[in-house]
Design an enzyme around this catalytic site. Structure first.
Site, mmCIF file in Angstrom:
data_model
loop_
_atom_site.group_PDB
_atom_site.id
_atom_site.type_symbol
_atom_site.label_atom_id
_atom_site.label_comp_id
_atom_site.label_asym_id
_atom_site.label_seq_id
_atom_site.Cartn_x
_atom_site.Cartn_y
_atom_site.Cartn_z
ATOM 1 N N THR A 1 0.794 -1.155 0.099
ATOM 2 C CA THR A 1 0.077 0.204 -0.003
ATOM 3 C C THR A 1 0.868 1.129 -0.020
ATOM 4 O OG1 THR A 1 -0.241 -0.209 2.282
ATOM 5 C CG2 THR A 1 -1.869 -1.141 1.012
ATOM 6 N N LYS B 1 24.424 -12.379 3.143
ATOM 7 C CA LYS B 1 23.720 -11.040 2.775
ATOM 8 C C LYS B 1 24.611 -10.181 1.905
ATOM 9 C CE LYS B 1 21.777 -8.748 5.825
ATOM 10 N NZ LYS B 1 20.220 -8.509 5.567
ATOM 11 N N ARG C 1 24.315 -11.656 -1.623
ATOM 12 C CA ARG C 1 23.091 -11.240 -2.094
ATOM 13 C C ARG C 1 22.844 -9.919 -2.664
ATOM 14 N NH1 ARG C 1 17.605 -10.847 -0.427
ATOM 15 N NH2 ARG C 1 18.368 -10.793 1.886
ATOM 16 N N MET D 1 11.017 -6.089 4.791
ATOM 17 C CA MET D 1 11.078 -6.670 5.991
ATOM 18 C C MET D 1 12.716 -7.326 6.218
ATOM 19 S SD MET D 1 8.807 -6.106 7.915
ATOM 20 C CE MET D 1 7.243 -5.358 7.609
ATOM 21 N N ARG D 2 13.653 -6.668 5.721
ATOM 22 C CA ARG D 2 14.864 -7.211 5.921
ATOM 23 C C ARG D 2 15.877 -6.061 6.257
ATOM 24 N NH1 ARG D 2 15.453 -12.420 5.053
ATOM 25 N NH2 ARG D 2 13.870 -13.106 3.839
ATOM 26 N N ILE D 3 16.839 -6.354 7.278
ATOM 27 C CA ILE D 3 18.001 -5.448 7.324
ATOM 28 C C ILE D 3 18.872 -5.164 6.247
ATOM 29 C CG2 ILE D 3 19.823 -4.901 9.066
ATOM 30 C CD1 ILE D 3 18.119 -6.957 11.217
ATOM 31 N N VAL D 4 19.082 -3.932 5.919
ATOM 32 C CA VAL D 4 19.861 -3.646 5.005
ATOM 33 C C VAL D 4 21.433 -3.659 5.285
ATOM 34 C CG1 VAL D 4 20.583 -1.765 3.490
ATOM 35 C CG2 VAL D 4 18.070 -2.057 3.761
ATOM 36 N N ASN E 1 13.474 4.902 5.071
ATOM 37 C CA ASN E 1 12.574 3.840 5.415
ATOM 38 C C ASN E 1 11.331 4.480 6.310
ATOM 39 O OD1 ASN E 1 11.697 1.131 5.931
ATOM 40 N ND2 ASN E 1 12.315 1.260 7.949
ATOM 41 N N HIS F 1 8.504 3.577 9.290
ATOM 42 C CA HIS F 1 8.128 2.723 10.368
ATOM 43 C C HIS F 1 6.885 3.060 11.174
ATOM 44 C CE1 HIS F 1 9.134 -0.017 13.499
ATOM 45 N NE2 HIS F 1 8.904 0.778 14.383
#
Length: 196
Positions: free
Chosen positions: A22, A70, A73, A95-98, A112, A114
């Site tokens: 959204t 990580k 990737r 939903m991943r830590i950069v 980001n 939150h």
């Protein structure tokens, strides 16, 4: 040549998302002074992918794989992003830590959103945690991404009041409503300042 110089002067955004999308939709529909070039998603079957397809926005799937760390990737992701000449990353329910690889490639160019008033209630359950704590005021935070979990410098915040009648679902709806206004407005300001 002219096309190349236009690319260099234009804000070119990659949106990262993991779920419903959204906030992705709110950003795409906001008519920002930037090109939203690509969606990066870490889940193969989530609604945000269809939303991107509906807007003819390409999708890069960056799925976690066993045995791939990580850094590897993110290095592959950077290679996949390279053709888009991205100037900034906008996380919208990612939903991943950069990790350090992306942080180094886009210093102070990753933001980001939150669903709580940071530094209170960081992490993936910000709305539920605030609700369970019984706070009367929660809200939305937009911040720079750093190496921690929701610990980066705060750019913008907006409070959302919780009434005695609010359920978790109604509080969530109020927060999402604020997100869909505040995020595009803040992203626009960052683009205009040359941050993204």
């Amino acid at each position: 040549m002219n096309n190349q110089s236009n690319i260099k002067n234009e804000a070119r955004i990659a949106i990262f998302a993991s779920g419903n999308g959204t906030n992705f939709e709110a950003l795409v529909n906001a008519d920002l002074p930037a090109k939203i070039c690509v969606l990066v998603c870490d889940q193969p079957d989530v609604p945000v992918i269809q939303r991107a397809k509906n807007h003819q926005i390409p999708v890069i799937l960056s799925l976690p794989k066993k045995g791939v760390n990580k850094a590897s990737r993110e290095q592959t992701l950077l290679q996949n992003l390279a053709p888009y000449h991205i100037t900034g990353l906008v996380l919208a329910g990612y939903m991943r830590i950069v990790g350090p690889t992306l942080l180094k490639a886009f210093p102070r160019r990753i933001i980001n959103i939150h669903p709580a008033l940071l530094p209170s209630f960081p992490g993936r359950h910000g709305i539920e945690d605030a609700y369970d704590a019984g706070v009367k005021v929660t809200g939305v935070t937009i911040h720079y991404v750093d190496g921690g979990v929701d610990t980066g410098e705060i750019i913008a915040q907006e409070a959302v009041s919780r009434t005695d009648q609010d359920t978790l679902a109604t509080l969530e709806a109020k927060i999402h409503s604020v997100e869909h206004q505040l995020y595009p407005k803040t992203v626009r300001q960052l683009i205009e300042k040359g941050v993204l």
